[in-house]
Write a protein that holds these residues in place. Structure first.
Motif, mmCIF file in Angstrom:
data_model
loop_
_atom_site.group_PDB
_atom_site.id
_atom_site.type_symbol
_atom_site.label_atom_id
_atom_site.label_comp_id
_atom_site.label_asym_id
_atom_site.label_seq_id
_atom_site.Cartn_x
_atom_site.Cartn_y
_atom_site.Cartn_z
ATOM 1 N N LEU A 61 0.817 -1.206 0.000
ATOM 2 C CA LEU A 61 0.000 0.000 0.000
ATOM 3 C C LEU A 61 0.859 1.268 0.000
ATOM 4 O O LEU A 61 0.431 2.311 -0.496
ATOM 5 N N SER A 62 2.055 1.172 0.555
ATOM 6 C CA SER A 62 2.959 2.322 0.555
ATOM 7 C C SER A 62 3.650 2.501 -0.790
ATOM 8 O O SER A 62 4.377 3.481 -0.986
ATOM 9 N N GLY A 63 3.447 1.554 -1.709
ATOM 10 C CA GLY A 63 4.054 1.639 -3.030
ATOM 11 C C GLY A 63 5.480 1.144 -3.089
ATOM 12 O O GLY A 63 6.140 1.270 -4.122
ATOM 13 N N ARG A 64 5.966 0.563 -1.985
ATOM 14 C CA ARG A 64 7.368 0.154 -1.960
ATOM 15 C C ARG A 64 7.592 -1.277 -2.447
ATOM 16 O O ARG A 64 8.657 -1.583 -2.986
ATOM 17 N N LEU A 65 6.635 -2.158 -2.255
ATOM 18 C CA LEU A 65 6.845 -3.580 -2.517
ATOM 19 C C LEU A 65 6.009 -4.068 -3.685
ATOM 20 O O LEU A 65 4.809 -3.785 -3.758
ATOM 21 N N LEU A 245 21.783 -8.040 -5.412
ATOM 22 C CA LEU A 245 20.414 -8.249 -4.956
ATOM 23 C C LEU A 245 20.346 -7.910 -3.468
ATOM 24 O O LEU A 245 21.237 -8.280 -2.705
ATOM 25 N N LEU A 246 19.291 -7.230 -3.061
ATOM 26 C CA LEU A 246 19.121 -6.842 -1.662
ATOM 27 C C LEU A 246 17.771 -7.318 -1.146
ATOM 28 O O LEU A 246 16.758 -7.197 -1.837
ATOM 29 N N SER A 247 17.770 -7.834 0.082
ATOM 30 C CA SER A 247 16.538 -8.282 0.704
ATOM 31 C C SER A 247 16.666 -8.104 2.206
ATOM 32 O O SER A 247 17.707 -7.646 2.696
ATOM 33 N N THR A 248 15.631 -8.466 2.960
ATOM 34 C CA THR A 248 15.778 -8.459 4.415
ATOM 35 C C THR A 248 16.314 -9.789 4.907
ATOM 36 O O THR A 248 17.042 -9.850 5.882
ATOM 37 N N GLY A 249 15.913 -10.894 4.248
ATOM 38 C CA GLY A 249 16.331 -12.217 4.694
ATOM 39 C C GLY A 249 15.605 -12.672 5.952
ATOM 40 O O GLY A 249 16.132 -13.489 6.712
ATOM 41 N N ARG A 257 7.568 -7.690 13.191
ATOM 42 C CA ARG A 257 7.337 -6.518 14.040
ATOM 43 C C ARG A 257 6.447 -6.818 15.243
ATOM 44 O O ARG A 257 6.571 -6.175 16.288
ATOM 45 N N ARG A 258 5.559 -7.800 15.103
ATOM 46 C CA ARG A 258 4.676 -8.146 16.224
ATOM 47 C C ARG A 258 5.469 -8.518 17.467
ATOM 48 O O ARG A 258 5.018 -8.304 18.590
ATOM 49 N N TYR A 259 6.672 -9.068 17.264
ATOM 50 C CA TYR A 259 7.519 -9.474 18.379
ATOM 51 C C TYR A 259 8.758 -8.585 18.481
ATOM 52 O O TYR A 259 9.843 -9.039 18.850
ATOM 53 N N ASP A 260 8.581 -7.332 18.095
ATOM 54 C CA ASP A 260 9.605 -6.297 18.235
ATOM 55 C C ASP A 260 10.794 -6.475 17.305
ATOM 56 O O ASP A 260 11.874 -5.935 17.560
ATOM 57 N N GLY A 261 10.606 -7.237 16.229
ATOM 58 C CA GLY A 261 11.642 -7.324 15.212
ATOM 59 C C GLY A 261 11.509 -6.191 14.207
ATOM 60 O O GLY A 261 10.555 -5.407 14.240
ATOM 61 N N ALA A 262 12.468 -6.106 13.296
ATOM 62 C CA ALA A 262 12.446 -5.038 12.290
ATOM 63 C C ALA A 262 11.439 -5.303 11.180
ATOM 64 O O ALA A 262 10.971 -4.378 10.525
ATOM 65 N N GLY A 263 11.113 -6.580 10.950
ATOM 66 C CA GLY A 263 10.133 -6.930 9.941
ATOM 67 C C GLY A 263 10.652 -6.824 8.518
ATOM 68 O O GLY A 263 11.814 -6.516 8.260
ATOM 69 N N TYR A 264 9.750 -7.082 7.570
ATOM 70 C CA TYR A 264 10.112 -7.066 6.154
ATOM 71 C C TYR A 264 10.437 -5.659 5.648
ATOM 72 O O TYR A 264 10.979 -5.504 4.559
ATOM 73 N N ALA A 265 10.119 -4.649 6.446
ATOM 74 C CA ALA A 265 10.431 -3.267 6.052
ATOM 75 C C ALA A 265 11.878 -2.901 6.318
ATOM 76 O O ALA A 265 12.302 -1.791 5.962
ATOM 77 N N ASP A 266 12.661 -3.801 6.910
ATOM 78 C CA ASP A 266 14.031 -3.443 7.288
ATOM 79 C C ASP A 266 14.864 -2.989 6.093
ATOM 80 O O ASP A 266 15.667 -2.068 6.207
ATOM 81 N N LEU A 267 14.663 -3.626 4.943
ATOM 82 C CA LEU A 267 15.388 -3.193 3.746
ATOM 83 C C LEU A 267 15.113 -1.724 3.454
ATOM 84 O O LEU A 267 16.031 -0.940 3.183
ATOM 85 N N PHE A 268 13.841 -1.341 3.525
ATOM 86 C CA PHE A 268 13.428 0.017 3.168
ATOM 87 C C PHE A 268 13.746 1.032 4.269
ATOM 88 O O PHE A 268 14.056 2.185 3.979
ATOM 89 N N ASP A 269 13.676 0.594 5.522
ATOM 90 C CA ASP A 269 13.841 1.518 6.654
ATOM 91 C C ASP A 269 15.279 1.642 7.145
ATOM 92 O O ASP A 269 15.631 2.639 7.774
ATOM 93 N N ALA A 270 16.106 0.619 6.876
ATOM 94 C CA ALA A 270 17.463 0.618 7.426
ATOM 95 C C ALA A 270 18.541 0.587 6.347
ATOM 96 O O ALA A 270 19.438 1.433 6.329
ATOM 97 N N LEU A 271 18.480 -0.390 5.433
ATOM 98 C CA LEU A 271 19.565 -0.561 4.468
ATOM 99 C C LEU A 271 19.542 0.504 3.366
ATOM 100 O O LEU A 271 20.564 1.151 3.094
ATOM 101 N N LEU A 272 18.394 0.698 2.726
ATOM 102 C CA LEU A 272 18.353 1.662 1.620
ATOM 103 C C LEU A 272 18.665 3.088 2.066
ATOM 104 O O LEU A 272 19.351 3.819 1.321
#
Length: 303
Positions: A61-65, A245-249, A257-272
């Motif tokens: 929905l954010s247009g990123r994935l 190639l870049l991913s979260t892995g 994220r439900r358990y305080d992890g970075a979630g699948y957004a980590d690529l977009f929020d941290a690496l990029l």
């Protein structure tokens, strides 16, 4: 981008219709506890369908994935029906995989290469586990220890032979990344069809993989965004952006994220963001996160 159909868990999708980043190395559902005799360990399982679907839906929905490649193959607790439900709920196309994972998780240690290849071909041609879901990639295959065992080498050869017959791409996993690539290339598999999961910190080895014509696949979660950015920037500066190639892995319940992890957004929020801070432009980032993985997925199919 060639007009090629991708095999997703909810049906064929045109590659050129994918708009947004591709996560080429993810796990949406797995279970690897049994091989090490652990009943409950957040490091070795992921079974959170609604949570995973919600994270992917938010990124869409954010247009990123635009697309996710799930590299949960035979021996990793793959659940093709669950992948189809996640894809439908999130409305994010998902590609499932076949392949034989590392030896501790194997159930066919005495099988020869021909039997292992036949097992992969059966899944590729007939679907996964009676679900009607067809795999679009072979992997992740490789080794659990420092070097591939004899069985793991046979599994790699089987993956290469299945790829040569079907033109599906291959993804690897293991510490001696270049040794795994050499086994695949020894079967005359085109390097451009291989995504090498690189866990090391030596830029020189990553450079060798790229120079061989294969893709260097980096995940941001296990190695950390800073380390992934260091390797990625080194390859970009060396002129190998087209082989990155870049991913979260993401692969475990503790990482959502439900358990305080970075979630699948980590690529977009941290690496990029780290790449952008280092001066990598949006055009290059789009090429790395969309064009490269789509080329890896379709190059064999388009030839």
């Amino acid at each position: 981008m060639p007009d090629v159909l991708l095999r997703t868990v909810t049906g064929p999708v045109r590659a050129d219709a994918i708009d947004g980043a591709v996560l080429p190395h993810e796990h949406l559902r797995n279970d690897m506890r049994w091989a090490v005799g652990i009943d409950s360990d957040p490091h070795r399982w992921l079974d959170e369908e609604q949570t995973v679907a919600a994270e992917l839906r938010e990124l869409r929905l954010s247009g990123r994935l635009g697309l996710v490649v799930d590299l949960t193959c035979i021996g990793m607790g793959r659940d093709a029906a669950a992948l189809a439900r996640i894809a439908a709920a999130s409305r994010v196309p998902v590609i499932a995989s076949t392949g034989l994972y590392a030896e501790p998780f194997a159930d066919a240690r005495d099988a020869d290469v021909d039997k292992l290849t036949a097992r992969l071909m059966e899944e590729i041609l007939s679907g996964l586990d009676g679900t009607g879901v067809f795999p679009g990639v072979i992997g992740e295959v490789g080794c659990w220890g420092a070097e591939p065992t004899a069985f793991e080498e046979r599994c790699l050869i089987a993956a290469a032979r299945a790829s040569l017959r079907t033109r599906l791409p291959v993804a690897t996993h293991g510490r001696n990344a270049f040794a795994l690539l050499e086994i695949l290339l020894g079967q005359n598999l085109p390097a451009s069809r291989v995504a090498v999961g690189y866990e090391g910190g030596d830029l020189g080895t990553a450079r060798k993989i790229a120079e061989a014509g294969a893709y260097v696949s980096l995940g941001s979660l296990d190695r950390g965004a800073d380390e992934a950015a260091r390797i990625a920037l080194g390859l970009i500066e060396d002129g190998h952006a087209g082989r990155l190639l870049l991913s979260t892995g993401l692969s475990r319940v503790a990482q959502v994220r439900r358990y305080d992890g970075a979630g699948y957004a980590d690529l977009f929020d941290a690496l990029l963001p780290r790449l952008r801070e280092a001066g990598v432009g949006d055009e290059v980032i789009r090429s790395i996160t969309r064009d490269n993985p789509l080329r890896w997925l379709t190059e064999g199919l388009a030839s």
